[in-house]
Design a protein around this motif. Sequence first.
Motif, PDB file in Angstrom:
ATOM      1  N   ASP A 204       0.880  -1.214   0.013  1.00 48.07           N
ATOM      2  CA  ASP A 204       0.006   0.037  -0.056  1.00 48.07           C
ATOM      3  C   ASP A 204       0.953   1.119   0.015  1.00 48.07           C
TER       4      ASP A 204
ATOM      5  N   ASP B 203      -1.815   7.454   8.045  1.00 43.81           N
ATOM      6  CA  ASP B 203      -3.324   7.463   8.299  1.00 43.81           C
ATOM      7  C   ASP B 203      -3.651   8.955   7.881  1.00 43.81           C
TER       8      ASP B 203
ATOM      9  N   LYS C 236      -3.275   9.903   4.533  1.00 45.38           N
ATOM     10  CA  LYS C 236      -4.315   9.347   3.633  1.00 45.38           C
ATOM     11  C   LYS C 236      -5.498  10.226   3.752  1.00 45.38           C
ATOM     12  N   ARG C 237      -5.869  10.892   4.903  1.00 42.77           N
ATOM     13  CA  ARG C 237      -7.095  11.480   5.135  1.00 42.77           C
ATOM     14  C   ARG C 237      -6.953  12.861   4.360  1.00 42.77           C
ATOM     15  N   LYS C 238      -5.661  13.294   4.582  1.00 40.60           N
ATOM     16  CA  LYS C 238      -5.464  14.521   3.758  1.00 40.60           C
ATOM     17  C   LYS C 238      -5.830  14.253   2.076  1.00 40.60           C
ATOM     18  N   ALA C 239      -5.110  13.562   1.789  1.00 32.01           N
ATOM     19  CA  ALA C 239      -5.428  13.181   0.249  1.00 32.01           C
ATOM     20  C   ALA C 239      -6.594  12.851  -0.037  1.00 32.01           C
ATOM     21  N   ALA C 240      -7.334  12.353   0.648  1.00 37.04           N
ATOM     22  CA  ALA C 240      -8.757  11.837   0.529  1.00 37.04           C
ATOM     23  C   ALA C 240      -9.655  13.451   0.517  1.00 37.04           C
ATOM     24  N   GLY C 241      -9.108  14.127   1.533  1.00 36.01           N
ATOM     25  CA  GLY C 241      -9.968  16.044   1.687  1.00 36.01           C
ATOM     26  C   GLY C 241      -9.695  16.564   0.399  1.00 36.01           C
TER      27      GLY C 241
ATOM     28  N   ASP D 179      -8.897  15.229  -2.630  1.00 35.99           N
ATOM     29  CA  ASP D 179      -9.612  14.474  -3.737  1.00 35.99           C
ATOM     30  C   ASP D 179     -11.184  15.125  -3.747  1.00 35.99           C
ATOM     31  N   ASP D 180     -11.930  15.185  -2.389  1.00 37.58           N
ATOM     32  CA  ASP D 180     -13.137  15.808  -2.355  1.00 37.58           C
ATOM     33  C   ASP D 180     -13.194  17.149  -2.984  1.00 37.58           C
TER      34      ASP D 180
END
Length: 203
Positions: free
Chosen positions: A140, A180, A183-188, A190-191
Amino acid sequence: MVNPNRSTGGVGFSSAEFEDEYERPSKSEAKRQSNALQKLGEALVEAPRDRVKKVPMPEDVLEAILECQKITNHEGRRRQMQFVGKKMRTLDETEVAAIQKAIDSWKGASKAETSAMHALERRREKLLTDDNALTSLLSDHPELDVQHLRTLIRNARKEQAENKPPKAYREIFQILKQLDADKRKAAGADDTEADADSEADDE
């Protein structure tokens, strides 16, 4: 002997007084409400200042709470806490409900944070007990330093076996925590990009 109260047709108190008794909260109910407001004030005093400043409340109540947070002397803090309680009792039902809602939202956030932390701890334990867990982690996150991780895992196992301070054990947790967070920062991000694309499509 005739009861003097009955001789005039009275019963010792007027009907208006009787009605007032029912309209006012009982002493025990008033005490419960007072204690609940005091606890609400204590929850605000114990909370981080930046969170407290965002809670909707009158300026004088906020000032009393922020002042209490600054006091380190036990007796001084106790007296200020009583003052906070007094200020809390000046709030109306709507203001109290708004404060309670804010505190409840903190609890929800805290539960989510606790749950995420437990998930990281479980992942760390798996790294120490299952070699396949490291393979999965590297799959991952190929950017990780595999040699450094192997060394940390080996040292953490040794720490546990020899009952030594958990230095490597903690470092593994910090690495997982950072992964983690990234990962959350990247997801934010992307949103945000998805929202921007959606707005562009709408134009």
